[in-house]
Design an enzyme around this catalytic site. Structure first.
Site, PDB file in Angstrom:
ATOM      1  N   CYS A  92      -6.456   5.862  -5.920  1.00  0.00           N
ATOM      2  CA  CYS A  92      -5.649   6.342  -4.609  1.00  0.00           C
ATOM      3  C   CYS A  92      -6.199   7.588  -4.087  1.00  0.00           C
ATOM      4  O   CYS A  92      -7.130   8.045  -4.739  1.00  0.00           O
ATOM      5  CB  CYS A  92      -4.417   6.738  -5.215  1.00  0.00           C
ATOM      6  SG  CYS A  92      -3.240   5.283  -5.579  1.00  0.00           S
ATOM      7  N   CYS A 125      -4.055   2.764  -1.757  1.00  0.00           N
ATOM      8  CA  CYS A 125      -2.750   3.629  -2.001  1.00  0.00           C
ATOM      9  C   CYS A 125      -2.866   5.215  -1.703  1.00  0.00           C
ATOM     10  O   CYS A 125      -4.261   5.697  -1.589  1.00  0.00           O
ATOM     11  CB  CYS A 125      -2.556   3.395  -3.672  1.00  0.00           C
ATOM     12  SG  CYS A 125      -3.820   3.574  -4.677  1.00  0.00           S
TER      13      CYS A 125
END
Ligand code: JS2
Length: 298
Positions: free
Chosen positions: A117, A199
């Site tokens: 992420c 993400c």
């Protein structure tokens, strides 16, 4: 029949002489016309096709091994031979103008790689700088820093219904009569997967020296932006970079960025934009240390 010839009165020439002239002219012009026709023919054909990369299979296999054995040994269990066969099975012996996303699904299912992420970097019309930046900020990933992007970057490939081989010479150019080429469909499919697996905070490097930094017609604007999952991606940071010594045609205040902001916000993703994001500017300035817009940074 006495064979006498009239001495030609000034002006009219004997037929044989004229036919000889005609023959000479034809003799000269015809080959030229023919060569021209062949040349135009080859040109048109060349325009409708582009050079396939030689030894694509060997390059893909080699890149897969390089990527999984020394760049990312955590992926050393990936079976590169299987990846190669699954890759080529997507397009060999098929019409090179009608490759489908489904053709690449087995490859997408086979290669599992997650990007951490807050480390996804998209780009649009700024490939070189985006790769220079991720080459330094090694924790950042452009699509070409992932296994699927790495094995295929800057390659051109296609198949042919008449053979089970990967074409070595020419592949059709992507145009209105040939919209789904093996290469273009591949990048659409892997760009979609790259966006779907992103993400946290994601980033995009855009080119403000182009008329429109953001274009809905681009792969970023037509595929990646719309495949970001709002429940996984909460923020998109755009960096509008300008070429050193280049013209500032667009910026974070420009209409194209306003369009990007509205698309992203409508998808419940926050949007931030910076012109000439400083760390990326440093990368640009390595090659132009003397330029005034760089010396101020030093
Ligand atoms: C790479 C190729 C090739 O965010 C980036 C990447 O994730 C990429 O997949 O798509 C985005 C860039 O595409 P976009 O926004 O259309 O920008 P561009 O500068 O016009 O790039 C056009 C090429 C994108 C797809 N693509 N990507 N390496 O070799 C390659 N070949 C093609 N067709």
């Amino acid at each position: 029949m006495p064979d006498y010839e009239f001495s030609p009165a000034s002006g009219d020439r004997p037929r044989s002489w004229i036919s000889k002239q005609v023959l000479i002219v034809l003799g000269v012009c015809l080959p030229v016309i023919l060569a021209l026709a062949i040349w135009v023919g080859v040109l048109t054909w060349r325009q409708s096709s582009m050079g396939a990369t030689d030894h694509v299979s060997a390059i893909v296999l080699g890149r897969c091994l390089t990527y999984t054995r020394n760049m990312h040994p955590e992926l050393r269990n990936q079976d590169c031979k299987k990846i190669l066969n699954t890759f080529t099975s997507a397009f060999v012996s098929k019409d090179p103008c009608n490759i489908t996303k489904e053709d690449y699904q087995p490859l997408i299912d086979l290669v599992t790689q997650t990007v951490p992420c807050n480390k996804t970097l998209f780009w649009s019309r700024s490939k070189e700088l985006a790769h220079q930046y991720s080459g330094i900020q090694k924790e950042m990933f452009t699509l070409e820093d992932t296994l699927l992007g790495y094995i295929a970057d800057n390659l051109v490939w296609c198949g042919d219904p008449r053979t089970s081989e990967v074409k070595e010479e020419f592949c059709p150019y992507r145009n209105e009569n040939c919209s789904s080429t093996a290469t273009s469909v591949f990048w659409t499919v892997v760009s979609q997967k790259f966006a779907e697996s992103a993400c946290g905070t994601v980033y995009v490097m855009l080119n403000g020296s182009r008329t429109t930094a953001f274009s809905k017609a681009s792969t970023f604007g037509s595929v990646e932006v719309f495949n970001l999952h709002p429940d996984r991606v909460h923020t998109l940071h755009a960096w509008v970079m300008h070429d050193i010594g280049g013209v500032e045609r667009d910026s974070c205040l420009g209409s194209s960025i306003k369009e990007l902001k509205s698309i992203v916000n409508q998808r419940n993703i926050s949007f931030f934009c910076q012109d000439d994001y400083r760390p990326a500017r440093f990368v640009q300035c390595v090659r132009h240390p003397e330029h005034p817009s760089c010396s101020v940074l030093m």
